[in-house]
Design a protein around this motif. Structure first.
Motif, PDB file in Angstrom:
ATOM      1  N   ALA A 115       2.959 -10.919  -4.419  1.00 15.94           N
ATOM      2  CA  ALA A 115       2.759  -9.724  -3.892  1.00 15.94           C
ATOM      3  C   ALA A 115       3.050  -8.385  -4.707  1.00 15.94           C
ATOM      4  O   ALA A 115       2.736  -7.390  -5.042  1.00 15.94           O
ATOM      5  N   THR A 116       4.342  -8.762  -5.633  1.00 17.37           N
ATOM      6  CA  THR A 116       4.772  -7.842  -6.679  1.00 17.37           C
ATOM      7  C   THR A 116       3.645  -7.686  -7.778  1.00 17.37           C
ATOM      8  O   THR A 116       3.258  -6.734  -8.309  1.00 17.37           O
ATOM      9  N   ARG A 117       3.126  -8.711  -8.292  1.00 15.07           N
ATOM     10  CA  ARG A 117       2.057  -8.633  -9.322  1.00 15.07           C
ATOM     11  C   ARG A 117       0.737  -7.996  -8.989  1.00 15.07           C
ATOM     12  O   ARG A 117       0.515  -7.117  -9.798  1.00 15.07           O
ATOM     13  N   ARG A 118       0.412  -8.299  -7.520  1.00 18.33           N
ATOM     14  CA  ARG A 118      -0.614  -7.478  -7.179  1.00 18.33           C
ATOM     15  C   ARG A 118      -0.336  -5.932  -7.248  1.00 18.33           C
ATOM     16  O   ARG A 118      -1.160  -5.199  -7.612  1.00 18.33           O
ATOM     17  N   LEU A 119       0.710  -5.527  -6.778  1.00 15.30           N
ATOM     18  CA  LEU A 119       1.260  -4.273  -6.597  1.00 15.30           C
ATOM     19  C   LEU A 119       1.347  -3.560  -7.990  1.00 15.30           C
ATOM     20  O   LEU A 119       0.842  -2.310  -8.232  1.00 15.30           O
ATOM     21  N   ARG A 120       1.891  -4.409  -9.146  1.00 13.61           N
ATOM     22  CA  ARG A 120       1.934  -3.633 -10.137  1.00 13.61           C
ATOM     23  C   ARG A 120       0.703  -3.548 -10.868  1.00 13.61           C
ATOM     24  O   ARG A 120       0.230  -2.455 -11.616  1.00 13.61           O
ATOM     25  N   ASP A 121      -0.213  -4.535 -10.820  1.00 10.14           N
ATOM     26  CA  ASP A 121      -1.701  -4.298 -11.120  1.00 10.14           C
ATOM     27  C   ASP A 121      -2.609  -3.167 -10.726  1.00 10.14           C
ATOM     28  O   ASP A 121      -2.915  -2.450 -11.317  1.00 10.14           O
ATOM     29  N   GLN A 122      -2.299  -3.140  -9.339  1.00  9.21           N
ATOM     30  CA  GLN A 122      -2.823  -1.993  -8.781  1.00  9.21           C
ATOM     31  C   GLN A 122      -2.550  -0.553  -9.231  1.00  9.21           C
ATOM     32  O   GLN A 122      -3.111   0.381  -9.472  1.00  9.21           O
ATOM     33  N   TYR A 123      -1.301  -0.615  -9.392  1.00  8.46           N
ATOM     34  CA  TYR A 123      -0.461   0.849  -9.879  1.00  8.46           C
ATOM     35  C   TYR A 123      -0.903   1.038 -11.307  1.00  8.46           C
ATOM     36  O   TYR A 123      -1.415   2.262 -11.569  1.00  8.46           O
ATOM     37  N   TRP A 124      -0.977  -0.140 -12.283  1.00  3.02           N
ATOM     38  CA  TRP A 124      -1.451   0.329 -13.475  1.00  3.02           C
ATOM     39  C   TRP A 124      -2.823   0.548 -13.582  1.00  3.02           C
ATOM     40  O   TRP A 124      -3.419   1.496 -14.519  1.00  3.02           O
TER      41      TRP A 124
ATOM     42  N   ASN B 164       0.719  -1.226  -0.110  1.00  2.21           N
ATOM     43  CA  ASN B 164      -0.034  -0.183  -0.100  1.00  2.21           C
ATOM     44  C   ASN B 164       0.877   1.408   0.027  1.00  2.21           C
ATOM     45  O   ASN B 164       0.598   2.226  -0.722  1.00  2.21           O
ATOM     46  N   LEU B 165       1.964   1.269   0.715  1.00  2.00           N
ATOM     47  CA  LEU B 165       2.899   2.360   0.972  1.00  2.00           C
ATOM     48  C   LEU B 165       3.489   2.571  -0.476  1.00  2.00           C
ATOM     49  O   LEU B 165       3.559   3.898  -1.091  1.00  2.00           O
ATOM     50  N   ILE B 166       3.983   1.584  -1.214  1.00  7.22           N
ATOM     51  CA  ILE B 166       4.737   1.917  -2.540  1.00  7.22           C
ATOM     52  C   ILE B 166       3.614   2.359  -3.516  1.00  7.22           C
ATOM     53  O   ILE B 166       3.750   3.175  -4.270  1.00  7.22           O
ATOM     54  N   ILE B 167       2.533   1.737  -3.624  1.00  5.06           N
ATOM     55  CA  ILE B 167       1.603   2.147  -4.432  1.00  5.06           C
ATOM     56  C   ILE B 167       1.084   3.628  -4.226  1.00  5.06           C
ATOM     57  O   ILE B 167       1.076   4.544  -5.162  1.00  5.06           O
TER      58      ILE B 167
END
Length: 203
Positions: free
Chosen positions: A116-125, A59-62
């Motif tokens: 976790a990384t895939r979820r982060l990347r998907d949320q960002y895009w 959440n922080l990174i996003i």
């Protein structure tokens, strides 16, 4: 993503310090190397304060990435689809050729494929395209694009050549490249919208 925020005062200063520290560490260490502990140390706040506010590292990174994108890549609203697309592509090209934008783009592209990384990347895009897709949505309402147009697809076609050059070919982004991309994209959209007969050919 449930990011709890408290408006104004010390809370706003803490958030700004944490977001700045997060983006700095993303540039230095990439997505996988960043730790909440190091963010807290760099921002001079308690690690528990970060978890209390953001809940998770992802959440922080996003939040940090989207805050940076919102500042560097505002969504234009000129009243013209072509002008909006050129303005957005020009801003993106400028961002991607800056040291920070270049590093973050490559970090996102080279990040691993763990859940976790895939979820982060998907949320960002997803969030980025939801914002920039407003350009196409407004054009549909103005009648500049057919109602069947997919806003995200339009923006994907717009930004893909820029990311391709930055991440893969490392070719320079010429000043007129955004305009050339937009004009080619619009020609394709117009052609795709032209009526066809039963055989799939244009009358």
């Amino acid at each position: 993503m449930d990011v709890r925020r408290r408006p104004g005062g010390r809370s706003a200063r803490v958030r700004a310090a944490v977001i700045e520290a997060t983006n700095q560490l993303l540039l230095e260490q990439g997505l996988t190397g960043l730790t909440v502990c190091e963010v807290a140390r760099r921002a001079q706040v308690n690690e528990t304060s970060i978890y209390r506010r953001w809940g998770t590292r992802e959440n922080l990174i996003i939040d940090a990435l989207l805050a940076d994108a919102a500042e560097q890549l505002p969504v234009p609203d000129t009243g013209s689809l072509r002008d909006d697309l050129i303005a957005y592509a020009t801003a993106l090209a400028r961002y991607l050729t800056s040291p920070g934008g270049n590093a973050l783009d490559r970090a996102l592209a080279s990040a691993g494929d763990d859940p976790a990384t895939r979820r982060l990347r998907d949320q960002y895009w997803d969030a980025r395209y939801a914002q920039s897709g407003q350009i196409a949505e407004r054009a549909i309402k103005r009648g500049e694009l057919p109602g069947t147009t997919e806003p995200r697809f339009v923006l994907e076609m717009l930004v893909a050549p820029l990311h391709f050059r930055i991440v893969l070919t490392r070719e320079p982004l010429e000043p007129d490249l955004p305009t050339r991309i937009v004009d080619a994209l619009l020609r394709g959209l117009v052609t795709a919208a032209e009526p066809r007969n039963r055989d799939g050919n244009r009358p």
